[in-house]
Design an enzyme around this catalytic site. Structure first.
Site, short mmCIF file in Angstrom:
data_model
loop_
_atom_site.label_atom_id
_atom_site.label_comp_id
_atom_site.label_asym_id
_atom_site.label_seq_id
_atom_site.Cartn_x
_atom_site.Cartn_y
_atom_site.Cartn_z
N GLU A 1 7.55 -58.78 -46.57
CA GLU A 1 8.30 -58.02 -47.70
C GLU A 1 8.24 -58.91 -48.87
OE1 GLU A 1 11.67 -56.07 -46.60
OE2 GLU A 1 10.40 -54.62 -45.28
N ASP B 1 22.63 -41.80 -46.92
CA ASP B 1 22.08 -43.07 -46.75
C ASP B 1 21.60 -43.23 -48.12
OD1 ASP B 1 21.38 -45.62 -45.94
OD2 ASP B 1 19.77 -44.95 -44.75
N CYS C 1 14.69 -46.79 -29.67
CA CYS C 1 13.70 -47.62 -29.83
C CYS C 1 12.70 -47.41 -31.10
CB CYS C 1 12.59 -47.45 -28.35
SG CYS C 1 13.54 -47.45 -26.94
N GLU D 1 24.28 -49.39 -41.28
CA GLU D 1 23.86 -48.61 -40.42
C GLU D 1 24.67 -49.02 -39.05
OE1 GLU D 1 22.68 -46.98 -42.73
OE2 GLU D 1 21.43 -48.81 -42.98
CA CA Z 1 21.18 -47.74 -45.11
#
Ligand code: CA
Length: 717
Positions: free
Chosen positions: A78, A313, A615, A192
Site C-alpha cells: 500500500e 465504521d 477467517c 475494530e
Molecule cells: Ca474502522
C-alpha cells in the site's frame, strides 16, 4: 585534479551519499519543485500534484517500463514511496523498508524491523504499511507492533526506536508518519478490536515523546488529560471506555505550514454499533472528525465532526488535501476530504467551518447536510435499530485510504470512488460479547440463512461499482467519471502534464487526461494495484513509479478481483521511451482437494459461519482468497494434515498465521475444515469444466460467493 578526485569519490559512494537534509525550506520549495517526493502526499499540502510536465497528455502514449523491483512477497503493498535526491524509499509487508536507485531500481539497502509475527492478529487488514516520513537525514517508519523507528537515510540503519503503544493492547501502525518542526507525528489503528485512539509527537533527533493527544475521552473516574477531553466526555454516555471507544488516527495527519496547524483525521467508533458503545446517544466527540491541533504542544484548536454518533465504521481518517479555492468570489484556504461517509467535505482550515458537503457516490445513511449547523440529516431506519438495514456506503467507504489527488491546474479533485452498500444486522446490546483479539463491530450479516439471502438480493440489485471520479469542489458536482470494470482500484496522482495516473484492480496502470477523463495510455501490470503513484525527476528525466500488488482490507475480504495468477508485489517505474519488460506470469499448480470429511449439513453450515466470522477478513468471504495469502480452497496436503495444530496450537504463529484457541474448540475447527474441503471440491469442479461457459460460471460463482458472504467483521482499520 582535486575536483576530479572528489567527483570519483562521490561516484564511488553512489547516489545515497549525495543526500541533502530535508529542511523546512526544502519542504516549502517542493510545492513548486517536482524533482523530489519528500512527504507522504509529496509536500506538506498533500495534494499529490506534481509540477513536472515532461510527461504530458501529448506524449503519454510513449510511456514504457523503465525498471521494476521485486519485493519477493505477495503480502499487501500500500506504500507511497518517498523520492529524495535520486533515491526511492518505500515500505512493504511486515513494516520493512527499502531504498532503491530511483533511476535504475537497483537495491541500495533494506531494513527489516523484525516485527514479531504474532502481531499479525492486530493487523485488521493485512500486515501492510503505507509509507515513511523524512526529516533531516532521517527516515521515520511505524511498525505493525506499534513502534516508531528512525533510520539513517544513507544506510538504513536504525538510529532510535520507540514503542508508541501498549503492546498488550490490540494497536497497530500501518499509516505513514509525518514530520514538521523537528517533530514526527504518528497515530495508530485498532478500533475494530476496541481501542482508544491518540496521536503522538516525537522529537526527530532524540526520539523522546513531546506530546500526546487522545481523540476520545477515557474513563472520567481517572480524570481527563485536558479540557478538550472534558468537553468531549459531555457527548458520550454509558461506559464507553470498557469497549475502547475507537477514534484511531490511522492514516491522515497533515501539517499546514501557512497556518501553523496540524490536522488529524479521526476514525470510527468502537464498537460501530452506537447503542452498545454509548447507550442514550450523543455525538461521541471526536469520532469521525477533523481535529486541528497546535503542532508544538498538541493542544486542541478546533474540530469539525462529519458523522455525529457514527454507527457505520465511517472515518475522517481519509486523506486531507490543503488547497486554496475561489469561494463566493474570495480565495479561501480549505481542507478537501472525500472520506468513507460518501460526501466531499470542503472545510475552512482557519476555523473548521463547513463550506460544502455533497455526495460523490451512492449515499443512503443521510439525505443531506444542514449547512446552518454543519450537521448531517440522517435517514430514518438506516441506523439498523431493531431492523436490519442496507446502507450506502459500506464500511469500506465511498473512498478509503487509496490516495486521491488535487490539480490546481484543472481545479478538480480525483477520487478513486467505490459505490457499494452493506447489510447491517444488529447484535443486540444484551447479546454483545467483547473479544479482545477479534473484531467487535456490534453487528453481523451472515449469522443465518435469512440474512445471507437478504444480502445476496440487495447486492445483486445494486452490484458494487467503481469509478475514477473528477470532482469540482467549487461547482460541488462531478466533472467526469471513468467507470472501472472492477472494484478496489488504486490511488491517484495528478501532474502539470494534464495527466492523472491510477493503477486498477483489473491489472492496468493508466494515464488519463486530467481535464476530460480520456484514457491515453495503459500498461498491463499482471496484478492489481492499491497504492498511490508518485513522480520525480533524475538527470533531467521524469519518472512515474507505483507499488503494484493486492492485499489489504478490500481485496482480502472480498476475494480475488483479478482473474489470473498472482506474481510477487513490485515497484514499477515508467518513463518516456522505457522499454523494460516484466517476466512471464508464474504458473500456479493447484493441488487436488483431499477427500471430503464426514460432516452433517448443519456442521458444514456452522463451519462456514465460523470461517466467515474469524477467517474471512484475511482469507476472503466464503474462502475466495485474493492471492496475497494462501487460498484455503487450494491448500497443499501438509496444511490439511496440520490444520488443527495451526488453529489451536499456533503451529504457524511465527510465520504470521495467528492461533484461534481463544474462540474455537476442536469441534469448531473440524467444522471449518470440513467446509473448506467442501469448498475445495466445488472449486475443482468449476475448474474442470472447460470453455467460455465455465469461465463465466467461475467468475459468477466467485462474485456471488463474495456477495453472499462478505461479512463484515471486515473493514478497514
Ligand atoms: Ca474502522
Amino acid at each position: 585534479m582535486r575536483k576530479i578526485l572528489l567527483l570519483c569519490l562521490l561516484a564511488a559512494l553512489g547516489p545515497a551519499s549525495l543526500a541533502a537534509p530535508v529542511t523546512p525550506e526544502r519542504m516549502l520549495q517542493a510545492e513548486t519543485n517536482g524533482d523530489h517526493w519528500l512527504s507522504h502526499g509529496r509536500t506538506w499540502s498533500e495534494q499529490r500534484f506534481s509540477p513536472l510536465d515532461q510527461i504530458k497528455d501529448g506524449n503519454a502514449a510513449e510511456l514504457g517500463l523503465a525498471w521494476y523491483f521485486e519485493t519477493n512477497t505477495k503480502l499487501g503493498l500500500e506504500t507511497t514511496p518517498l523520492v529524495i535526491d535520486g533515491v526511492l524509499y518505500f515500505t512493504g509487508a511486515w513494516s520493512t523498508a527499502w531504498a532503491l536507485d530511483a533511476k535504475t531500481g537497483e537495491l541500495l539497502w533494506k531494513h527489516d524491523p523484525e516485527v514479531p509475527r504474532e502481531a499479525s492478529i492486530k493487523a485488521c487488514c493485512g500486515v501492510v504499511n503505507r509509507g515513511m516520513a523524512a526529516w533531516g537525514n532521517r527516515l521515520f517508519l511505524g511498525t505493525i507492533d506499534g513502534r516508531l523507528i528512525a533510520l539513517d537515510r544513507d544506510t538504513g540503519e536504525q538510529l532510535w526506536s520507540q514503542q508508541t503503544t501498549d503492546p498488550n493492547e490490540p494497536y497497530s501502525i500501518t499509516g505513514a508518519p509525518r514530520a514538521a518542526k523537528g517533530l514526527v507525528f504518528i497515530g495508530n489503528g485498532g478500533s475494530e478490536f476496541g481501542t482508544r485512539g491518540y496521536v503522538s509527537a516525537y522529537d526527530a533527533e532524540t526520539g523522546l515523546l513531546v506530546w500526546r493527544f487522545h481523540t476520545i475521552p477515557g474513563n472520567p473516574a481517572d480524570g481527563f488529560e485536558n479540557e478538550a477531553m472534558a468537553m468531549a466526555a459531555e457527548t458520550w454516555n454509558g461506559e464507553w471506555w470498557k469497549y475502547g471507544g475507537g477514534g484511531t488516527v490511522w492514516d491522515s495527519i497533515v501539517y499546514d505550514a501557512e497556518l501553523d496547524q496540524l490536522y488529524i483525521g479521526v476514525g470510527n467508533g468502537a464498537p460501530h454499533n452506537r447503542r452498545i458503545r454509548s447507550p442514550g446517544g450523543g455525538d461521541n466527540l471526536f469520532l469521525t472528525s477533523i481535529v486541528a491541533l497546535d503542532p508544538d504542544s498538541g493542544e486542541y484548536l478546533w474540530h469539525y465532526q462529519q458523522v455525529p454518533g457514527e454507527a457505520w465504521d465511517y472515518t475522517a481518517t481519509q486523506q486531507m488535501i490543503l488547497a486554496e479555492i475561489p469561494w463566493e468570489g474570495q480565495p479561501r484556504k480549505v481542507i478537501l476530504q472525500a472520506p468513507k461517509a460518501g460526501f466531499v467535505y470542503v472545510v475552512d482550515r482557519e476555523n473548521g467551518e463547513l463550506l460544502s458537503a455533497e455526495p460523490f457516490t451512492t449515499v443512503t445513511w443521510a439525505s443531506h447536510y444542514d449547512m446552518e449547523t454543519g450537521r448531517p440529516v440522517e435517514v430514518e431506519g438506516q441506523d439498523y435499530d431493531g431492523e436490519p438495514a442496507w446502507v450506502y456506503p459500506s464500511p469500506i467507504g465511498g473512498h478509503n485510504w487509496h490516495p486521491m489527488a488535487w490539480s490546481p491546474d484543472t481545479g478538480l479533485l480525483y477520487i478513486p470512488e467505490l459505490d457499494m452498500g452493506m447489510l447491517f444486522d444488529e447484535i443486540l446490546p444484551v447479546d454483545y460479547k467483547h473479544l479482545k483479539r477479534h473484531f467487535n463491530t456490534g453487528y453481523d450479516i451472515s449469522s443465518d440463512a435469512q440474512s445471507s439471502q437478504r444480502f445476496t438480493q440487495a447486492m445483486l440489485k445494486h452490484l458494487p461499482k467503481a469509478h475514477l471520479l473528477a470532482w469540482d469542489p467549487v461547482k460541488q458536482a462531478p466533472a467526469w467519471k471513468l467507470p472501472h470494470p472492477n472494484i478496489h482500484n488504486g490511488g491517484v496522482l495528478a501532474t502539470a502534464g494534464n495527466l492523472v495516473f491510477q493503477g486498477t484492480s483489473d491489472g492496468r496502470f493508466i494515464a488519463v487526461r486530467a481535464d476530460d477523463g480520456e484514457v491515453l495510455w495503459t500498461f498491463p501490470t499482471q496484478t492489481s494495484t492499491m497504492a498511490g503513484p508518485v513522480t520525480y525527476r533524475v538527470d533531467g528525466e521524469q519518472y512515474v513509479a507505483v507499488a503494484v500488488g493486492r492485499g489489504g482490507a478490500l481485496n482480502m475480504a472480498m476475494g480475488k478481483g483479478f482473474p489470473v495468477g498472482n506474481p510477487n508485489n513490485r515497484i514499477m517505474a515508467f518513463k518516456l521511451g522505457g522499454n523494460a519488460t516484466l517476466p512471464p506470469m508464474p504458473v500456479v499448480e493447484v493441488p487436488p482437494p483431499p477427500p471430503r470429511m464426514e460432516a452433517t449439513d448443519k456442521e458444514l453450515q456452522r463451519g462456514r459461519e465460523l470461517f466467515n466470522r474469524y477467517c474471512s477478513r484475511c482469507h476472503g468471504a466464503d474462502a475466495v482468497g485474493d492471492g496475497s495469502i494462501p487460498d484455503m480452497r487450494r491448500l497443499d496436503p501438509v496444511w490439511h494434515e496440520n490444520f488443527e495444530a495451526i488453529l489451536l496450537e499456533g503451529l504457524m504463529e511465527k510465520a504470521g498465521m495467528p492461533r484461534f484457541d481463544d474462540v474455537l474448540d476442536k469441534q469448531d475447527v473440524r467444522n471449518i475444515h470440513a467446509w473448506i474441503i467442501e469448498r475445495a471440491h466445488e472449486d475443482q469442479a468449476l475448474r474442470e469444466e472447460s470453455g467460455w461457459l465455465a469461465s463465466i460460471r467461475q467468475k459468477a460463482t466467485d462474485t456471488i460467493a463474495r456477495a453472499t458472504a462478505w461479512l463484515i467483521r471486515v473493514t478497514t482499520e
